[in-house]
Design an enzyme around this catalytic site. Sequence first.
Site, PDB file in Angstrom:
ATOM      1  N   GLY A   1       7.116  25.760  21.354  1.00 10.64           N
ATOM      2  CA  GLY A   1       6.460  25.919  22.644  1.00 10.64           C
ATOM      3  C   GLY A   1       5.069  25.337  22.701  1.00 10.64           C
ATOM      4  O   GLY A   1       4.730  24.381  22.020  1.00 10.64           O
ATOM      5  N   GLY A   2       4.240  25.961  23.528  1.00  9.11           N
ATOM      6  CA  GLY A   2       2.884  25.492  23.754  1.00  9.11           C
ATOM      7  C   GLY A   2       2.717  24.656  24.997  1.00  9.11           C
ATOM      8  O   GLY A   2       1.607  24.186  25.290  1.00  9.11           O
TER       9      GLY A   2
ATOM     10  N   THR B   1       8.094  20.246  20.632  1.00  8.30           N
ATOM     11  CA  THR B   1       7.080  19.524  21.396  1.00  8.30           C
ATOM     12  C   THR B   1       5.787  19.358  20.600  1.00  8.30           C
ATOM     13  O   THR B   1       5.147  18.303  20.631  1.00  8.30           O
ATOM     14  CB  THR B   1       6.747  20.283  22.701  1.00  8.30           C
ATOM     15  OG1 THR B   1       7.948  20.701  23.324  1.00  8.30           O
ATOM     16  CG2 THR B   1       5.953  19.409  23.652  1.00  8.30           C
TER      17      THR B   1
ATOM     18  N   TYR C   1       9.227  16.086  18.327  1.00  9.11           N
ATOM     19  CA  TYR C   1       9.596  15.304  19.504  1.00  9.11           C
ATOM     20  C   TYR C   1       9.153  13.837  19.397  1.00  9.11           C
ATOM     21  O   TYR C   1       9.781  12.945  19.936  1.00  9.11           O
ATOM     22  CB  TYR C   1       8.921  15.888  20.760  1.00  9.11           C
ATOM     23  CG  TYR C   1       9.652  16.999  21.459  1.00  9.11           C
ATOM     24  CD1 TYR C   1      10.609  17.766  20.814  1.00  9.11           C
ATOM     25  CD2 TYR C   1       9.362  17.293  22.785  1.00  9.11           C
ATOM     26  CE1 TYR C   1      11.254  18.789  21.469  1.00  9.11           C
ATOM     27  CE2 TYR C   1      10.006  18.323  23.457  1.00  9.11           C
ATOM     28  CZ  TYR C   1      10.942  19.073  22.793  1.00  9.11           C
ATOM     29  OH  TYR C   1      11.579  20.090  23.447  1.00  9.11           O
TER      30      TYR C   1
ATOM     31  N   ARG D   1       8.430  15.052  28.215  1.00 10.60           N
ATOM     32  CA  ARG D   1       7.601  15.474  27.086  1.00 10.60           C
ATOM     33  C   ARG D   1       7.800  14.592  25.858  1.00 10.60           C
ATOM     34  O   ARG D   1       7.141  14.804  24.832  1.00 10.60           O
ATOM     35  CB  ARG D   1       7.918  16.929  26.718  1.00 10.60           C
ATOM     36  CG  ARG D   1       7.542  17.942  27.771  1.00 10.60           C
ATOM     37  CD  ARG D   1       8.156  19.296  27.461  1.00 10.60           C
ATOM     38  NE  ARG D   1       9.613  19.254  27.627  1.00 10.60           N
ATOM     39  CZ  ARG D   1      10.442  20.232  27.240  1.00 10.60           C
ATOM     40  NH1 ARG D   1       9.961  21.302  26.641  1.00 10.60           N
ATOM     41  NH2 ARG D   1      11.733  20.120  27.436  1.00 10.60           N
TER      42      ARG D   1
ATOM     43  N   HIS E   1      21.261  20.335  23.396  1.00 10.11           N
ATOM     44  CA  HIS E   1      20.932  20.812  24.750  1.00 10.11           C
ATOM     45  C   HIS E   1      21.837  20.157  25.795  1.00 10.11           C
ATOM     46  O   HIS E   1      21.433  19.968  26.950  1.00 10.11           O
ATOM     47  CB  HIS E   1      19.465  20.557  25.121  1.00 10.11           C
ATOM     48  CG  HIS E   1      18.474  20.959  24.089  1.00 10.11           C
ATOM     49  ND1 HIS E   1      18.637  22.062  23.278  1.00 10.11           N
ATOM     50  CD2 HIS E   1      17.278  20.389  23.720  1.00 10.11           C
ATOM     51  CE1 HIS E   1      17.596  22.172  22.462  1.00 10.11           C
ATOM     52  NE2 HIS E   1      16.765  21.174  22.705  1.00 10.11           N
TER      53      HIS E   1
ATOM     54  N   ASP F   1      18.611  27.226  19.475  1.00  8.47           N
ATOM     55  CA  ASP F   1      17.228  26.870  19.840  1.00  8.47           C
ATOM     56  C   ASP F   1      16.347  28.107  19.702  1.00  8.47           C
ATOM     57  O   ASP F   1      15.378  28.300  20.447  1.00  8.47           O
ATOM     58  CB  ASP F   1      17.159  26.308  21.257  1.00  8.47           C
ATOM     59  CG  ASP F   1      15.887  25.500  21.520  1.00  8.47           C
ATOM     60  OD1 ASP F   1      15.172  25.181  20.554  1.00  8.47           O
ATOM     61  OD2 ASP F   1      15.605  25.206  22.693  1.00  8.47           O
TER      62      ASP F   1
ATOM     63  N   SER G   1      10.643  27.408  22.883  1.00  9.19           N
ATOM     64  CA  SER G   1      10.333  27.759  24.259  1.00  9.19           C
ATOM     65  C   SER G   1      11.415  27.221  25.188  1.00  9.19           C
ATOM     66  O   SER G   1      12.070  26.223  24.890  1.00  9.19           O
ATOM     67  CB  SER G   1       8.973  27.191  24.670  1.00  9.19           C
ATOM     68  OG  SER G   1       9.005  25.780  24.672  1.00  9.19           O
TER      69      SER G   1
END
EC number: 3.4.19.-
Length: 394
Positions: free
Chosen positions: A70-71, A101, A132, A165, A226, A286, A290
């Site tokens: 996340g973040g 990310t 990523y 992202r 995903h 996952d 996030s």
Amino acid sequence: MLKIIKDIEVYSPEYSGKKDVLLINDKIGKISDNIDLPSVSFYDIEVISGEDKILTPGFIDGHVHITGGGGEGGFTTRTPEAMLTDITSFGITTVVGCLGTDGTTRHMAALLAKARALEEEGITTYIYTGSYEIPTRNITDNSRNDIILIDKIIGIGEIAISDHRSAQPTTQDILRLAAEARVGGMLSGKAGVLHLHVGDGKRKLSQLFEITNIGEIPPEQMVPTHINRTRELLYDSIKYAKSGGYVDITSSIKPVLDGSIVKPSTALKMMLINGVPQEKITMSSDGNGSSPEFDSKGNLLRLGVGSLRDNHSEFCDAVFKENIPVDTALMPLTSNPADVLKLSNKKGRIQPGLDADIILMNKEDLSIDTVIAKGKVMVKEGKPVVFGTFEKLI
């Protein structure tokens, strides 16, 4: 350390009938219609009743943010690390950790250390190198060397494509990483997969089709995850899997009001109905990553956290709501990820000589009763009995 599980219906994941299963230390020793208990033994033998239960391989979760993720909404939205019982309580005995990310405040050295810690606490762990972004974040000087030289690194991931992202990699960038992963795997005897986060962008899997059309890198080398994020992406993934690739459903991605997301168990059913070979489908959680939701301009609207419980809950829904046979519903969580990750000589099936990673589920509702990881009981009567180092101190 001997354990005998008596009179239990065994799914290997294929149905094997009612059996006795002998565990010797951390391995499956014998599977037979009947294993007699010796009248006198120099060993302590624990007998576990299999009445009204089924026995399955432990789940292999191929995508877990074990150091958190996340973040996207700033420092306060960095998700927490996974604890041992977050994993074992839901039947998971093997995890593959990854960064997402954030490859800056979450880094490879910490990921490797966390994987080693979880293994010391009782489960099996592996990790991907990278995050990523491209160029990838590594421990050595490049991704290929990471795979070859570091025991726990089995591939590159999760590299983001079709996502605002991402580092906006070109097809040539992805091809180069797939080649690094492939050669690194060949030289180390590992899977060497390129594990790809796929966002909801318009390109979907087009770059992977470009690469496979060239013909030098086989589709099995690149695993998109995903894929149930949008219905259009799912259809692209069906095409990719039918061309020979593996595809990964995310169990923690759940439908929202606009209907764009496909429920994981429904995605599995759709893929099977559309002719995808059942051995080409995997499912991962996952977990502790996030789950951000953005508006059309890429602004963060809300943020959730992926849960490792979703693998088991979606397995149950696949059986009870989608009427998928138990053995077929087990494959994306057991034998299939073992094959993708080249762990079939250790994990993913109930066979003599393989690791004693086992789940006992109540036959009526498939709720988890017992989880055994490498021969050690981690969960009993639905409750964890082995805790991580700091879990009872918090």
